[in-house]
Design a protein around this motif. Sequence first.
Motif, mmCIF file in Angstrom:
data_model
loop_
_atom_site.group_PDB
_atom_site.id
_atom_site.type_symbol
_atom_site.label_atom_id
_atom_site.label_comp_id
_atom_site.label_asym_id
_atom_site.label_seq_id
_atom_site.Cartn_x
_atom_site.Cartn_y
_atom_site.Cartn_z
ATOM 1 N N LEU A 188 0.825 -1.206 0.000
ATOM 2 C CA LEU A 188 0.000 0.000 0.000
ATOM 3 C C LEU A 188 0.864 1.262 0.000
ATOM 4 O O LEU A 188 0.515 2.264 -0.637
ATOM 5 C CB LEU A 188 -0.933 -0.008 1.209
ATOM 6 N N ALA A 189 2.005 1.215 0.700
ATOM 7 C CA ALA A 189 2.912 2.368 0.711
ATOM 8 C C ALA A 189 3.423 2.671 -0.694
ATOM 9 O O ALA A 189 3.583 3.840 -1.080
ATOM 10 C CB ALA A 189 4.073 2.120 1.665
ATOM 11 N N ARG A 190 3.662 1.636 -1.475
ATOM 12 C CA ARG A 190 4.123 1.834 -2.855
ATOM 13 C C ARG A 190 3.029 2.445 -3.727
ATOM 14 O O ARG A 190 3.316 2.980 -4.798
ATOM 15 C CB ARG A 190 4.594 0.503 -3.462
ATOM 16 N N HIS A 191 1.791 2.367 -3.249
ATOM 17 C CA HIS A 191 0.676 2.943 -4.000
ATOM 18 C C HIS A 191 0.102 4.181 -3.307
ATOM 19 O O HIS A 191 -1.058 4.534 -3.548
ATOM 20 C CB HIS A 191 -0.397 1.881 -4.218
ATOM 21 N N GLY A 192 0.916 4.811 -2.466
ATOM 22 C CA GLY A 192 0.557 6.129 -1.973
ATOM 23 C C GLY A 192 -0.086 6.215 -0.614
ATOM 24 O O GLY A 192 -0.447 7.313 -0.183
ATOM 25 N N LEU A 193 -0.238 5.106 0.094
ATOM 26 C CA LEU A 193 -0.826 5.155 1.435
ATOM 27 C C LEU A 193 0.280 4.940 2.459
ATOM 28 O O LEU A 193 0.833 3.841 2.564
ATOM 29 C CB LEU A 193 -1.914 4.093 1.595
ATOM 30 N N PRO A 194 0.617 5.959 3.254
ATOM 31 C CA PRO A 194 1.757 5.861 4.164
ATOM 32 C C PRO A 194 1.514 4.877 5.298
ATOM 33 O O PRO A 194 0.388 4.729 5.795
ATOM 34 C CB PRO A 194 1.896 7.287 4.701
#
Length: 249
Positions: A188-194
């Motif tokens: 998810l971090a790689r898709h913009g959710l920290p």
Amino acid sequence: MSASPGPDTVPLAGVDGCRAGWIALARAPGEERPRLLVRARFADLVHDLGADAVIAVDMPIGLPDRIVGPGRGPEQAVRRYLGARQSSVFSIPARAAVEAETYAEACALAERLSDPPKRVSKQAFFLFPKILEIDRLLRAEPDARERIIECHPEFAFCRLNGMVPMATPKKIRGSVNPDGITERVALLARHGLPPELFREGPPRGAAMDDLVDAAVNLVIAGRHLRGLTAPFPDPPLRDRFGIPVAIHG
């Protein structure tokens, strides 16, 4: 849905069922950080998100009158991509079985209306009240059918991971698996959710896997708005009320 609107012009939400009812991660236009919502009723959640919100929800949408094969068309379409994770895709029976009042009645109707005959799993039966919440709303509000879409978190993670299913399960013997959560939060971090979104854990009435599923559904809602999702099967089937029967990913 047209791909012309940008993700910063329309509210987006990823939704999952939880013990308290429904959990959503939502992002309004101009917001950098998604906000958490928990509502007891799906209709209240949709109202609070706004009339133009694009909502991706982990719950079956569209109920055929008869089932041929292992579940609805969407379940058959995505299960093949999930490898060891395919057991997370429950087979949903015909509409009459979902509308049944008791488990015994649901099993009898499911067997009569399926080929080959198949009873209802207890896991699927416990979803029926939530399935019917969405069904009632979409039958009453046909305009909402293009902006409230069905997704499946494990298939969503697979799509975001280049069509490679997650290596670890989210749960083991009914308990949340920390390694599975870590793997999904990293994606998810790689898709913009920290990752900070998940450090405080889930809100009361929800579990960590519910929060992570709502998060990946939010990513799918944004991709849907930009025209980056596809229906499975393609083209979508429709039930007798005209409701699309497809998992988007």
